[in-house]
Design an enzyme around this catalytic site. Sequence first.
Site, PDB file in Angstrom:
ATOM      1  CB  CYS A  62     -10.138   4.745  -0.347  1.00 48.61           C
ATOM      2  SG  CYS A  62      -8.822   5.628   0.529  1.00 48.61           S
ATOM      3  CD  GLU A 122      -2.751   8.746   6.553  1.00 46.84           C
ATOM      4  OE1 GLU A 122      -1.765   9.429   6.536  1.00 46.84           O
ATOM      5  OE2 GLU A 122      -2.510   7.740   5.821  1.00 46.84           O
ATOM      6  CG  ASP A 135      -1.937   1.265   1.176  1.00 50.27           C
ATOM      7  OD1 ASP A 135      -2.287   1.483   0.217  1.00 50.27           O
ATOM      8  OD2 ASP A 135      -2.071   1.980   2.488  1.00 50.27           O
ATOM      9  CB  SER A 136      -0.068   4.536  -0.837  1.00 48.32           C
ATOM     10  OG  SER A 136      -0.941   4.649  -0.277  1.00 48.32           O
ATOM     11  CG  HIS A 188      -6.905   5.901   4.894  1.00 44.45           C
ATOM     12  ND1 HIS A 188      -6.259   4.973   3.867  1.00 44.45           N
ATOM     13  CD2 HIS A 188      -6.174   6.441   5.468  1.00 44.45           C
ATOM     14  CE1 HIS A 188      -4.908   5.570   4.192  1.00 44.45           C
ATOM     15  NE2 HIS A 188      -4.640   6.177   5.177  1.00 44.45           N
ATOM     16  CB  CYS A 211      -2.738   1.082  -2.614  1.00 40.40           C
ATOM     17  SG  CYS A 211      -2.733   2.685  -3.158  1.00 40.40           S
TER      18      CYS A 211
HETATM   19  N1  DGL Z   1      -4.250   3.712  -0.125  1.00 37.65           N
HETATM   20  C1  DGL Z   1      -4.794   4.597  -0.818  1.00 37.65           C
HETATM   21  C2  DGL Z   1      -5.850   4.109  -1.604  1.00 37.65           C
HETATM   22  O1  DGL Z   1      -6.492   3.139  -1.295  1.00 37.65           O
HETATM   23  C3  DGL Z   1      -5.204   5.939  -0.117  1.00 37.65           C
HETATM   24  C4  DGL Z   1      -4.049   6.636   0.562  1.00 37.65           C
HETATM   25  C5  DGL Z   1      -3.250   7.357  -0.602  1.00 37.65           C
HETATM   26  O2  DGL Z   1      -4.011   8.333  -1.122  1.00 37.65           O
HETATM   27  O3  DGL Z   1      -2.224   7.054  -0.824  1.00 37.65           O
HETATM   28  O4  DGL Z   1      -6.458   4.642  -2.595  1.00 37.65           O
END
Ligand code: DGL
Length: 269
Positions: free
Chosen positions: A188, A156, A8-9, A190, A71
């Site tokens: 997403c 976050e 993930d990012s 989050h 992600c």
């Molecule tokens: N992990 C990213 C997603 O699911 C969200 C966080 C980001 O923008 O890096 O799109």
Amino acid sequence: MKYIGVFDSGFGGLTILRGIKKKMPYYNYIYLGDNARAPYGSRSPDLVFEFTRQAVDFLFKNKCEIVILACNTASSEALRKIQQEYLPQNYPDKKVLGVLIPASEEAVVKTINKRIGVIATEGTVKSRAFVREIKKLEPEAKVFQVACPLLVPLVEAGKQNSKLADLMLGDYLKPLLKKRIDVLILGCTHYGLLEKKIRQIIGPKIKIISEAPVVADKLKDYLKRHKDIEEKIGRDGKIIFYSTDLSDKFQKLGSKFFGQKIKNYIAHL
Ligand code: DGL
């Protein structure tokens, strides 16, 4: 023995890994968060591809047999090119899967009126990858997307139960309610942490697709059908965490996302 890689990012994919671990606690996993360069949500598609490619490379070099792009932004903007160009040239025997197809498949099964809502980052919405995947499965579906760039920083900052969360979600979800959707994809990593609030706002009737359990089920099924991969994965229930940023934040916030204490190593991509 090999690992299942989850990328993930940043922190968000830990919610997906948590869901996967809940259903398959016996496998060995490596998690990689590119926290040093997160968020990806508003970055250009070329950059998201390049960062994701580096992450996939790192995970394969560290004994992963299969990688899940947890992600949504990376799945939307990089997965196809990785599967079609990067893997055949560099890792022809390895697999990379994303989170969009599992979520889209579930949405298509659950919708009755074929009106599906998606909330996601700007990058995911702009790529139209959810629209493409859903329409491939159900050509008559109408897909309504809303980009919610403020939700990742909100989560976050630990404000998912705040008044601010009510205000932001109310604003983002209002246009979707007007479209009479009967399924809402939380597109997403989050947003699973906002599910309770989202439910309060949209009421009891609209079905919510939260990715963690759906991705876990689909991965389990995939591994059942691909014994050649499954047999190589170690079964010690071990998880190694990497982040590109070695700060306290990964351990503090990451532990919240993952639901238990974690300690990470630094990854140089
Ligand atoms: N992990 C990213 C997603 O699911 C969200 C966080 C980001 O923008 O890096 O799109």
